[in-house]
Design a protein around this motif. Structure first.
Motif, PDB file in Angstrom:
ATOM      1  N   PRO A   1       0.810  -1.220   0.000  1.00 25.95           N
ATOM      2  CA  PRO A   1       0.000   0.000   0.000  1.00 25.95           C
ATOM      3  C   PRO A   1       0.847   1.274   0.000  1.00 25.95           C
ATOM      4  O   PRO A   1       1.713   1.454   0.853  1.00 25.95           O
ATOM      5  CB  PRO A   1      -0.809  -0.122   1.293  1.00 25.95           C
ATOM      6  N   ALA A   2       0.585   2.136  -0.992  1.00 27.60           N
ATOM      7  CA  ALA A   2       1.330   3.390  -1.122  1.00 27.60           C
ATOM      8  C   ALA A   2       0.413   4.512  -1.593  1.00 27.60           C
ATOM      9  O   ALA A   2       0.820   5.379  -2.363  1.00 27.60           O
ATOM     10  CB  ALA A   2       2.506   3.208  -2.073  1.00 27.60           C
ATOM     11  N   GLY A   3      -0.837   4.481  -1.150  1.00 32.33           N
ATOM     12  CA  GLY A   3      -1.747   5.571  -1.460  1.00 32.33           C
ATOM     13  C   GLY A   3      -2.297   5.523  -2.868  1.00 32.33           C
ATOM     14  O   GLY A   3      -2.633   4.465  -3.398  1.00 32.33           O
ATOM     15  N   GLU A   4      -2.365   6.702  -3.506  1.00 36.05           N
ATOM     16  CA  GLU A   4      -3.082   6.824  -4.771  1.00 36.05           C
ATOM     17  C   GLU A   4      -2.434   6.033  -5.903  1.00 36.05           C
ATOM     18  O   GLU A   4      -3.120   5.573  -6.821  1.00 36.05           O
ATOM     19  CB  GLU A   4      -3.235   8.299  -5.154  1.00 36.05           C
ATOM     20  N   VAL A   5      -1.124   5.815  -5.860  1.00 37.33           N
ATOM     21  CA  VAL A   5      -0.489   5.053  -6.930  1.00 37.33           C
ATOM     22  C   VAL A   5      -0.925   3.590  -6.873  1.00 37.33           C
ATOM     23  O   VAL A   5      -1.125   2.938  -7.906  1.00 37.33           O
ATOM     24  CB  VAL A   5       1.049   5.191  -6.888  1.00 37.33           C
ATOM     25  N   THR A   6      -1.117   3.072  -5.665  1.00 39.29           N
ATOM     26  CA  THR A   6      -1.626   1.708  -5.510  1.00 39.29           C
ATOM     27  C   THR A   6      -3.061   1.625  -6.002  1.00 39.29           C
ATOM     28  O   THR A   6      -3.443   0.678  -6.708  1.00 39.29           O
ATOM     29  CB  THR A   6      -1.544   1.271  -4.040  1.00 39.29           C
ATOM     30  N   GLU A   7      -3.875   2.614  -5.651  1.00 38.14           N
ATOM     31  CA  GLU A   7      -5.264   2.628  -6.098  1.00 38.14           C
ATOM     32  C   GLU A   7      -5.353   2.694  -7.622  1.00 38.14           C
ATOM     33  O   GLU A   7      -6.231   2.054  -8.227  1.00 38.14           O
ATOM     34  CB  GLU A   7      -5.996   3.823  -5.475  1.00 38.14           C
ATOM     35  N   GLU A   8      -4.464   3.437  -8.237  1.00 38.74           N
ATOM     36  CA  GLU A   8      -4.463   3.525  -9.699  1.00 38.74           C
ATOM     37  C   GLU A   8      -4.166   2.158 -10.321  1.00 38.74           C
ATOM     38  O   GLU A   8      -4.831   1.735 -11.279  1.00 38.74           O
ATOM     39  CB  GLU A   8      -3.428   4.547 -10.165  1.00 38.74           C
ATOM     40  N   GLY A   9      -3.180   1.469  -9.783  1.00 43.98           N
ATOM     41  CA  GLY A   9      -2.848   0.155 -10.308  1.00 43.98           C
ATOM     42  C   GLY A   9      -3.977  -0.841 -10.129  1.00 43.98           C
ATOM     43  O   GLY A   9      -4.322  -1.589 -11.060  1.00 43.98           O
ATOM     44  N   LEU A  10      -4.578  -0.867  -8.946  1.00 46.59           N
ATOM     45  CA  LEU A  10      -5.711  -1.759  -8.699  1.00 46.59           C
ATOM     46  C   LEU A  10      -6.879  -1.421  -9.623  1.00 46.59           C
ATOM     47  O   LEU A  10      -7.566  -2.316 -10.131  1.00 46.59           O
ATOM     48  CB  LEU A  10      -6.153  -1.655  -7.240  1.00 46.59           C
ATOM     49  N   GLY A  11      -7.084  -0.133  -9.841  1.00 41.21           N
ATOM     50  CA  GLY A  11      -8.161   0.289 -10.728  1.00 41.21           C
ATOM     51  C   GLY A  11      -7.971  -0.212 -12.149  1.00 41.21           C
ATOM     52  O   GLY A  11      -8.946  -0.583 -12.826  1.00 41.21           O
ATOM     53  N   GLU A  12      -6.731  -0.243 -12.618  1.00 38.83           N
ATOM     54  CA  GLU A  12      -6.467  -0.753 -13.961  1.00 38.83           C
ATOM     55  C   GLU A  12      -6.773  -2.247 -14.055  1.00 38.83           C
ATOM     56  O   GLU A  12      -7.337  -2.727 -15.049  1.00 38.83           O
ATOM     57  CB  GLU A  12      -5.010  -0.491 -14.357  1.00 38.83           C
ATOM     58  N   LEU A  13      -6.398  -3.018 -13.028  1.00 37.75           N
ATOM     59  CA  LEU A  13      -6.695  -4.451 -13.024  1.00 37.75           C
ATOM     60  C   LEU A  13      -8.200  -4.694 -13.055  1.00 37.75           C
ATOM     61  O   LEU A  13      -8.700  -5.539 -13.822  1.00 37.75           O
ATOM     62  CB  LEU A  13      -6.089  -5.100 -11.784  1.00 37.75           C
ATOM     63  N   ILE A  14      -8.932  -3.954 -12.241  1.00 36.04           N
ATOM     64  CA  ILE A  14     -10.383  -4.134 -12.154  1.00 36.04           C
ATOM     65  C   ILE A  14     -11.063  -3.715 -13.459  1.00 36.04           C
ATOM     66  O   ILE A  14     -11.950  -4.411 -13.971  1.00 36.04           O
ATOM     67  CB  ILE A  14     -10.926  -3.348 -10.950  1.00 36.04           C
ATOM     68  N   ARG A  15     -10.636  -2.585 -14.010  1.00 38.21           N
ATOM     69  CA  ARG A  15     -11.194  -2.123 -15.289  1.00 38.21           C
ATOM     70  C   ARG A  15     -11.012  -3.169 -16.378  1.00 38.21           C
ATOM     71  O   ARG A  15     -11.960  -3.497 -17.123  1.00 38.21           O
ATOM     72  CB  ARG A  15     -10.513  -0.815 -15.709  1.00 38.21           C
ATOM     73  N   PHE A  16      -9.822  -3.708 -16.470  1.00 41.14           N
ATOM     74  CA  PHE A  16      -9.534  -4.665 -17.544  1.00 41.14           C
ATOM     75  C   PHE A  16     -10.324  -5.965 -17.351  1.00 41.14           C
ATOM     76  O   PHE A  16     -10.943  -6.442 -18.304  1.00 41.14           O
ATOM     77  CB  PHE A  16      -8.029  -4.967 -17.553  1.00 41.14           C
ATOM     78  N   ALA A  17     -10.314  -6.508 -16.153  1.00 42.19           N
ATOM     79  CA  ALA A  17     -11.019  -7.787 -15.913  1.00 42.19           C
ATOM     80  C   ALA A  17     -12.507  -7.657 -16.175  1.00 42.19           C
ATOM     81  O   ALA A  17     -13.134  -8.589 -16.704  1.00 42.19           O
ATOM     82  CB  ALA A  17     -10.761  -8.268 -14.492  1.00 42.19           C
ATOM     83  N   LYS A  18     -13.091  -6.526 -15.820  1.00 38.87           N
ATOM     84  CA  LYS A  18     -14.531  -6.340 -16.019  1.00 38.87           C
ATOM     85  C   LYS A  18     -14.926  -6.382 -17.492  1.00 38.87           C
ATOM     86  O   LYS A  18     -16.064  -6.720 -17.824  1.00 38.87           O
ATOM     87  CB  LYS A  18     -14.981  -5.032 -15.385  1.00 38.87           C
ATOM     88  N   LYS A  19     -13.993  -6.077 -18.376  1.00 34.93           N
ATOM     89  CA  LYS A  19     -14.281  -6.140 -19.801  1.00 34.93           C
ATOM     90  C   LYS A  19     -14.553  -7.565 -20.268  1.00 34.93           C
ATOM     91  O   LYS A  19     -15.285  -7.787 -21.244  1.00 34.93           O
ATOM     92  CB  LYS A  19     -13.106  -5.577 -20.598  1.00 34.93           C
ATOM     93  N   TYR A  20     -13.974  -8.542 -19.573  1.00 32.14           N
ATOM     94  CA  TYR A  20     -13.988  -9.912 -20.088  1.00 32.14           C
ATOM     95  C   TYR A  20     -14.765 -10.882 -19.205  1.00 32.14           C
ATOM     96  O   TYR A  20     -15.007 -12.021 -19.615  1.00 32.14           O
ATOM     97  CB  TYR A  20     -12.551 -10.401 -20.272  1.00 32.14           C
ATOM     98  N   LEU A  21     -15.146 -10.454 -18.008  1.00 33.53           N
ATOM     99  CA  LEU A  21     -15.987 -11.310 -17.170  1.00 33.53           C
ATOM    100  C   LEU A  21     -17.446 -11.103 -17.545  1.00 33.53           C
ATOM    101  O   LEU A  21     -17.848  -9.995 -17.886  1.00 33.53           O
ATOM    102  CB  LEU A  21     -15.753 -10.980 -15.697  1.00 33.53           C
ATOM    103  N   PRO A  22     -18.278 -12.142 -17.477  1.00 34.46           N
ATOM    104  CA  PRO A  22     -19.671 -12.012 -17.898  1.00 34.46           C
ATOM    105  C   PRO A  22     -20.453 -11.044 -17.014  1.00 34.46           C
ATOM    106  O   PRO A  22     -20.158 -10.915 -15.832  1.00 34.46           O
ATOM    107  CB  PRO A  22     -20.197 -13.439 -17.775  1.00 34.46           C
TER     108      PRO A  22
END
Length: 326
Positions: free
Chosen positions: A305-326
């Motif tokens: 955990p390192a604040g907003e940079v960690t949140e940005e990275g997690l947000g990218e993972l979630i954004r991408f996975a949501k594109k391909y999960l039903p």
């Protein structure tokens, strides 16, 4: 070439200044602690890491996690740590933990996996693969593949409660996720129909090293020497040009017929070239590929955990996975 994007995310001067200060702090902490290879045994370092005595916070454990075991090809049982979402899962995210093939555990990142489970409505399953130097290549790779084959089997799907949909991992774990999907394809599986997407974050794909690692001078979480020592410990019997074989270094493998992939890395990571090179080759082989670089981010920025940079990275993972999960 299939759909391909490569981008460096925007970052304000204030954000970059904050990230630089956090990276300096992480670097100072790492330099104040003995490296894993300087202790009498790797087991001693693993114990210090688990107890929070190496400068990092001891990994918090999720009380709701449960454990089952998957069979391996040589008879030992592979521990699988399972974290459920709050709602009906859309599938299983099979996770391979970080640690240079030498340290780390399926119990290391409960909070991280809990966040992904909640946001994506997936069952997060982390694999306790065998570690080097006690169990060098191909032990970890075989465990990763055997755990994946179990998750894909009717028995595994019943035990995990939903079908396998996503492969993910960080650092060495990302390398294993990549190796697994290639091995599945080489066994004759249509991986595009079985795996919705793959999300390897800041892995190493070239065990002979890319320019960004060879030129790296800093020590925030991962140094040049540390990475090279990890590789030597994990691949002691594979040397020189033999490490360019696609079964060792995925960058040199046949990449055709693969599922969509997100290649996430920080610009300050010593392994940034690995993600850029692999993302480009992934697309050239006819696969959907996204390379996302986070300015000022260092190795393991989504895990520590390192604040907003960690949140940005997690947000990218979630954004991408949501594109391909039903």
């Amino acid at each position: 070439m299939s759909d391909f994007t490569i981008k460096v995310n925007p970052a304000s001067p204030e954000s970059l200044k904050s990230r630089s200060a956090a990276m300096i702090k992480a670097e100072e902490m790492c330099q104040s602690q003995p490296a894993w290879y300087s202790l009498s045994t790797v087991a001693e370092y693993r114990k210090k890491r688990a107890e929070g005595l190496d400068g990092f916070i001891a990994p918090p454990l999720h009380a709701g996690a449960r454990t089952i075991y998957a069979p391996s090809r040589d008879g030992h049982q592979i521990e699988l740590r399972i974290i459920q979402p709050l709602k009906e899962p859309k599938g299983v995210l099979l996770h391979f933990h970080a640690g240079g093939f030498v340290i780390g555990s399926c119990k290391s990142y409960d909070n991280y996996l809990l966040h992904l489970a909640k946001e994506l409505y997936v069952t997060a399953v982390s694999v306790e693969y065998r570690l080097a130097p006690e169990n060098p290549y191909p032990a970890a790779h075989q465990d990763a593949l055997d755990a994946t084959l179990f998750a894909l089997s009717p028995a595994g799907e019943a035990a995990l409660g939903s079908p396998l949909r996503v492969l993910a991992g960080e650092s060495a774990g990302g390398s294993l996720a990549m190796w697994v999907v290639l091995a599945l394809r080489d066994q004759g599986n249509d991986v595009r129909s079985k795996i919705a997407c793959i999300m390897p974050s800041y892995p190493i794909y070239d065990m002979t090293y890319t320019p960004s690692l060879l030129r790296h001078e800093r020590e925030a979480v991962l140094s040049r020497e540390g990475m090279m020592r990890f590789v030597d410990a994990a691949f002691p019997d594979v040397r020189g040009e033999a490490r360019k074989d696609g079964s060792v270094s995925s960058l040199y493998a046949d990449l055709r017929g693969m599922p969509p992939a997100l290649f996430l890395c920080g610009t300050e990571d010593p392994l940034v070239d690995d993600s850029v090179f692999m993302g480009c080759k992934w697309a050239l082989a006819g696969n959907e590929s996204e390379v996302v670089l986070v300015p000022g981010a260092w190795h393991a920025f989504t895990l520590i955990p390192a604040g907003e940079v960690t949140e940005e990275g997690l947000g990218e993972l979630i954004r991408f996975a949501k594109k391909y999960l039903p």
